[in-house]
Write a protein that holds these residues in place. Structure first.
Motif, mmCIF file in Angstrom:
data_model
loop_
_atom_site.group_PDB
_atom_site.id
_atom_site.type_symbol
_atom_site.label_atom_id
_atom_site.label_comp_id
_atom_site.label_asym_id
_atom_site.label_seq_id
_atom_site.Cartn_x
_atom_site.Cartn_y
_atom_site.Cartn_z
ATOM 1 N N GLY A 29 -1.697 -0.074 4.478
ATOM 2 C CA GLY A 29 -3.096 -0.590 4.879
ATOM 3 C C GLY A 29 -3.411 -2.122 5.076
ATOM 4 O O GLY A 29 -3.890 -2.559 6.048
ATOM 5 N N MET A 30 -2.408 -3.040 4.364
ATOM 6 C CA MET A 30 -2.547 -4.296 4.504
ATOM 7 C C MET A 30 -1.646 -4.608 5.854
ATOM 8 O O MET A 30 -2.413 -5.407 6.904
ATOM 9 N N VAL A 31 -0.600 -3.689 6.384
ATOM 10 C CA VAL A 31 0.031 -3.966 7.724
ATOM 11 C C VAL A 31 -0.743 -3.367 8.613
ATOM 12 O O VAL A 31 -1.208 -4.282 9.848
ATOM 13 N N ILE A 32 -1.520 -2.335 8.425
ATOM 14 C CA ILE A 32 -2.510 -1.747 9.715
ATOM 15 C C ILE A 32 -3.497 -2.948 9.838
ATOM 16 O O ILE A 32 -3.782 -3.147 11.093
ATOM 17 N N THR A 66 -2.326 18.562 -4.266
ATOM 18 C CA THR A 66 -1.923 17.960 -2.882
ATOM 19 C C THR A 66 -3.483 17.131 -2.452
ATOM 20 O O THR A 66 -3.394 16.218 -1.814
ATOM 21 N N SER A 67 -4.633 17.868 -2.834
ATOM 22 C CA SER A 67 -5.923 17.096 -2.403
ATOM 23 C C SER A 67 -6.087 16.009 -3.115
ATOM 24 O O SER A 67 -6.426 14.896 -2.593
ATOM 25 N N LEU A 68 -5.494 15.694 -4.310
ATOM 26 C CA LEU A 68 -5.465 14.607 -5.234
ATOM 27 C C LEU A 68 -4.573 13.447 -4.557
ATOM 28 O O LEU A 68 -4.927 12.292 -4.495
ATOM 29 N N LEU A 69 -3.560 13.808 -4.035
ATOM 30 C CA LEU A 69 -2.649 13.158 -3.316
ATOM 31 C C LEU A 69 -3.428 12.631 -1.902
ATOM 32 O O LEU A 69 -3.165 11.273 -1.545
ATOM 33 N N VAL A 70 -4.083 13.370 -1.211
ATOM 34 C CA VAL A 70 -4.530 12.985 0.027
ATOM 35 C C VAL A 70 -5.652 12.093 -0.238
ATOM 36 O O VAL A 70 -5.621 11.360 0.416
ATOM 37 N N VAL A 71 -6.602 12.274 -1.063
ATOM 38 C CA VAL A 71 -7.440 11.252 -1.600
ATOM 39 C C VAL A 71 -6.861 9.991 -1.998
ATOM 40 O O VAL A 71 -7.374 9.066 -1.446
ATOM 41 N N THR A 72 -5.995 10.053 -2.754
ATOM 42 C CA THR A 72 -5.142 8.831 -2.994
ATOM 43 C C THR A 72 -4.702 8.023 -2.008
ATOM 44 O O THR A 72 -4.691 6.624 -1.771
ATOM 45 N N ARG A 73 -4.142 8.678 -0.975
ATOM 46 C CA ARG A 73 -3.581 8.259 0.268
ATOM 47 C C ARG A 73 -4.615 7.385 0.998
ATOM 48 O O ARG A 73 -4.605 6.454 1.355
ATOM 49 N N VAL A 74 -6.000 8.062 1.139
ATOM 50 C CA VAL A 74 -6.763 7.417 1.857
ATOM 51 C C VAL A 74 -7.718 6.483 1.370
ATOM 52 O O VAL A 74 -7.776 5.225 1.937
ATOM 53 N N ILE A 75 -7.635 6.438 -0.150
ATOM 54 C CA ILE A 75 -8.358 5.357 -0.800
ATOM 55 C C ILE A 75 -7.147 3.936 -0.735
ATOM 56 O O ILE A 75 -7.712 2.666 -0.704
ATOM 57 N N GLY A 76 -5.992 4.445 -0.586
ATOM 58 C CA GLY A 76 -4.809 3.166 -0.699
ATOM 59 C C GLY A 76 -5.006 2.561 0.516
ATOM 60 O O GLY A 76 -4.793 1.348 0.696
ATOM 61 N N VAL A 77 -5.017 3.199 1.533
ATOM 62 C CA VAL A 77 -5.003 2.760 2.822
ATOM 63 C C VAL A 77 -6.521 1.600 3.059
ATOM 64 O O VAL A 77 -6.009 0.587 3.391
ATOM 65 N N ALA A 78 -7.326 2.155 2.713
ATOM 66 C CA ALA A 78 -8.561 1.591 2.735
ATOM 67 C C ALA A 78 -8.735 0.228 1.741
ATOM 68 O O ALA A 78 -8.936 -0.742 2.282
ATOM 69 N N LEU A 79 -8.134 0.226 0.740
ATOM 70 C CA LEU A 79 -8.089 -0.767 -0.305
ATOM 71 C C LEU A 79 -7.031 -1.906 0.270
ATOM 72 O O LEU A 79 -7.333 -3.144 0.255
ATOM 73 N N GLY A 80 -5.893 -1.325 0.837
ATOM 74 C CA GLY A 80 -5.072 -2.270 1.277
ATOM 75 C C GLY A 80 -5.502 -3.183 2.624
ATOM 76 O O GLY A 80 -5.411 -4.332 2.744
ATOM 77 N N ALA A 81 -6.333 -2.455 3.505
ATOM 78 C CA ALA A 81 -6.851 -3.170 4.494
ATOM 79 C C ALA A 81 -7.904 -4.071 4.105
ATOM 80 O O ALA A 81 -8.147 -5.483 4.650
ATOM 81 N N GLN A 82 -8.728 -3.840 3.099
ATOM 82 C CA GLN A 82 -9.723 -4.651 2.565
ATOM 83 C C GLN A 82 -8.889 -5.893 1.806
ATOM 84 O O GLN A 82 -9.520 -7.071 1.911
ATOM 85 N N VAL A 116 3.753 -11.416 2.698
ATOM 86 C CA VAL A 116 4.456 -11.332 1.245
ATOM 87 C C VAL A 116 3.809 -10.369 0.422
ATOM 88 O O VAL A 116 4.630 -9.653 -0.395
ATOM 89 N N VAL A 117 2.707 -10.315 0.165
ATOM 90 C CA VAL A 117 1.948 -9.662 -0.930
ATOM 91 C C VAL A 117 2.009 -8.190 -0.599
ATOM 92 O O VAL A 117 2.340 -7.340 -1.486
ATOM 93 N N ALA A 118 2.012 -7.649 0.809
ATOM 94 C CA ALA A 118 2.409 -6.420 1.133
ATOM 95 C C ALA A 118 3.770 -5.868 0.843
ATOM 96 O O ALA A 118 3.910 -4.890 0.295
ATOM 97 N N GLY A 119 4.672 -6.808 1.064
ATOM 98 C CA GLY A 119 6.066 -6.643 0.651
ATOM 99 C C GLY A 119 6.256 -6.446 -0.821
ATOM 100 O O GLY A 119 6.886 -5.491 -1.447
ATOM 101 N N LEU A 120 5.619 -7.376 -1.770
ATOM 102 C CA LEU A 120 5.596 -7.159 -2.992
ATOM 103 C C LEU A 120 5.223 -5.988 -3.511
ATOM 104 O O LEU A 120 5.393 -5.274 -4.476
ATOM 105 N N VAL A 121 3.672 -5.699 -3.020
ATOM 106 C CA VAL A 121 3.178 -4.459 -3.450
ATOM 107 C C VAL A 121 3.912 -3.300 -3.179
ATOM 108 O O VAL A 121 4.109 -2.203 -4.296
ATOM 109 N N GLY A 122 4.610 -3.096 -1.972
ATOM 110 C CA GLY A 122 5.637 -2.075 -1.687
ATOM 111 C C GLY A 122 6.633 -2.103 -2.668
ATOM 112 O O GLY A 122 7.100 -0.908 -3.111
ATOM 113 N N ALA A 123 7.399 -3.069 -3.240
ATOM 114 C CA ALA A 123 8.360 -3.141 -4.032
ATOM 115 C C ALA A 123 8.175 -2.621 -5.416
ATOM 116 O O ALA A 123 8.837 -2.231 -6.362
ATOM 117 N N LEU A 124 6.760 -2.379 -5.666
ATOM 118 C CA LEU A 124 6.277 -1.669 -7.145
ATOM 119 C C LEU A 124 6.646 -0.578 -7.205
ATOM 120 O O LEU A 124 7.026 -0.065 -8.297
#
Length: 474
Positions: free
Chosen positions: A293-296, A409-425, A452-460
């Protein structure tokens, strides 16, 4: 051959209708998906333009795209239940009425609050895709329904590419209002055709209640968090006001957890998180999508920065063209992720995708002097995130019990959406927090920090994979 030869027992098709007629409503459903995908994707390349036109900060601009994601995260889990209770076709038309109202409102929006309201209403479209799958499955036998679902998904994905490509020409040739209005007009026309051609499906009696309190609390939690993040990073907020935001956020989040744990039919079954496979997959998906989400968000912003400084001064049309390869690769990565998970295992796929993401972000933080570098970074990041999250989704679907597949799978889909939104914010907050005092624009160091933050978050993800491995051994 009559329509009954094309449909399973129980399908509600008028007598005398032909197979060709059945294929016709699948076609208009696909056109609807194409228009929805277009409407959903016009914001990304045009976000810098919207920020300039509306006079808002990057953090406030991030809310425009996130409003759709937040609404989608809330609507998606309940869309299927509404379809069962009131009939899938009827609910589909209801949802399209809401989306159309949101698109027209965005097309007429004079300021950011009105545009955000329009985006929230448009977010209902996220629940349309799974609902359309249910309708196709009701009216077609297995073999034909699989093909029809493939057509709908492909056209929705294609719509995303169309939106990325046409947002700039429409916004620059007409105005940014029309990039919302034109797809909305297509949605209205396609909805009228679906209403006329799609067979009705009877409601299914069910004792399960729709978890409206959970939906309200989840949407409130996400909105307070994102708006609070904007206010805190924009400055001028007193410690008392910041403390109030934190208290309200904690209360909403706690209330949502309590409601979901007690609900007989929760919108998100948090009890699934007690299963290690689901818990680890959710955490990994969350981490990967925050980085994505940060990259987007960051790349279009960097493209649009004036060429007099460290940026490129790229037009909205060219931003769309530069982002298009990443959109294409990201769409293709979903199928690759499922195959790779079966061939090599989800753990190996996540490790590789994490290494690619982290290396790409660190390289981008040090070298971002040419457009091709940003295009390549977008392609690599989109592919890595798509492969990683799809591998986790496929792995979880085959790990849990068959009766729990939909919930997990619905739990993962919701997690995916929230993660992208949080990253963009978070990306918007970083740009808003580090600005040039003379121009008010983000500094180059803000983008470096963001990458750098996006890379470090991904590295987690590597840390989570390591913990997961040790847990399995124990």
């Amino acid at each position: 051959m009559t329509a009954t030869d094309d449909a399973p027992a129980g399908a509600v098709l008028p007598r005398g209708r032909t197979v060709r007629f059945g294929r016709l409503w699948i076609g208009v459903l696909g056109i609807l998906a194409l228009a929805l995908g277009t409407l959903q994707s016009v914001v990304e390349p045009a976000l810098p333009l919207l920020q300039r036109e509306l006079g808002v900060s990057p953090a406030e601009g991030a809310l425009v795209g996130n409003a759709v994601l937040v609404a989608g995260a809330v609507v998606t889990p309940v869309a299927g239940k509404l379809g069962d209770r009131y009939g899938g076709k009827r609910v589909l038309v209801w949802l399209m009425a809401v989306v159309s109202a949101g698109g027209l409102l965005a097309g007429l929006a004079p300021n950011l609050p009105v545009l955000l309201l329009g985006q929230v209403l448009q977010g209902v479209m996220v629940g349309v895709l799974p609902l359309s799958f249910i309708l196709v499955r009701k009216h077609l036998p297995v073999g034909q329904s699989q093909a029809a679902i493939g057509v709908v998904v492909a056209l929705f994905t294609g719509g995303g590419m169309v939106g990325t490509s046409v947002a700039g020409p429409i916004a620059e040739g007409l105005s940014w209002h029309w990039m919302f209005a034109l797809p909305t007009i297509a949605i209205i026309a396609a909805t009228l055709a679906v209403t006329r051609l799609m067979p009705h499906d009877p409601p299914i009696r069910s004792d399960d209640r729709i978890d409206w309190p959970g939906a309200v609390l989840l949407s409130g939690t996400l909105l307070v968090f994102m708006i609070g993040l904007v206010r805190v990073t924009s400055g001028g907020l007193s410690p008392l006001a910041a403390g109030v935001i934190v208290v309200v956020l904690a209360a909403l989040a706690t209330g949502w957890v309590i409601v979901e744990r007690r609900a007989a039919s929760p919108m998100v079954d948090l009890r699934m998180l007690a299963k290690p496979a689901v818990w680890h997959s959710c955490v990994l998906t969350f981490v990967i999508t925050i980085s994505s989400g940060m990259v987007i968000f960051l790349l279009p912003q960097l493209f649009a920065v004036s060429a007099d400084g460290y940026g490129f001064g790229v037009s909205t049309t060219d931003i769309g063209l530069y982002l298009l390869p990443g959109a294409i690769v990201g769409a293709a990565s979903d199928s690759v992720g499922g195959f790779a998970a079966r061939r090599y295992g989800s753990r190996a796929v996540v490790i590789v995708s994490t290494v690619v993401t982290t290396a790409t972000m660190i390289a981008l933080a040090t070298t971002h002097t040419a457009e091709w570098q940003l295009v390549l970074a977008k392609v690599l990041a989109a592919f890595a995130a798509g492969v990683g999250t799809t591998a986790l989704l496929a792995s979880t679907a085959t790990t849990v019990d068959a009766e729990d597949t939909g919930i997990a799978t619905s739990l993962l889909v919701v997690t995916r959406v929230i993660g992208v939104a949080l990253g963009a914010q978070v990306g918007g907050a970083i740009l808003a927090a580090v600005t040039d005092s003379a121009t008010g624009l983000p500094t180059e160091s803000a983008f470096v920090t963001g990458f750098v933050v996006a890379g470090l978050v991904g590295a987690l993800s590597l840390l989570v994979v390591r913990i997961r491995k040790e847990g399995v051994r124990a």
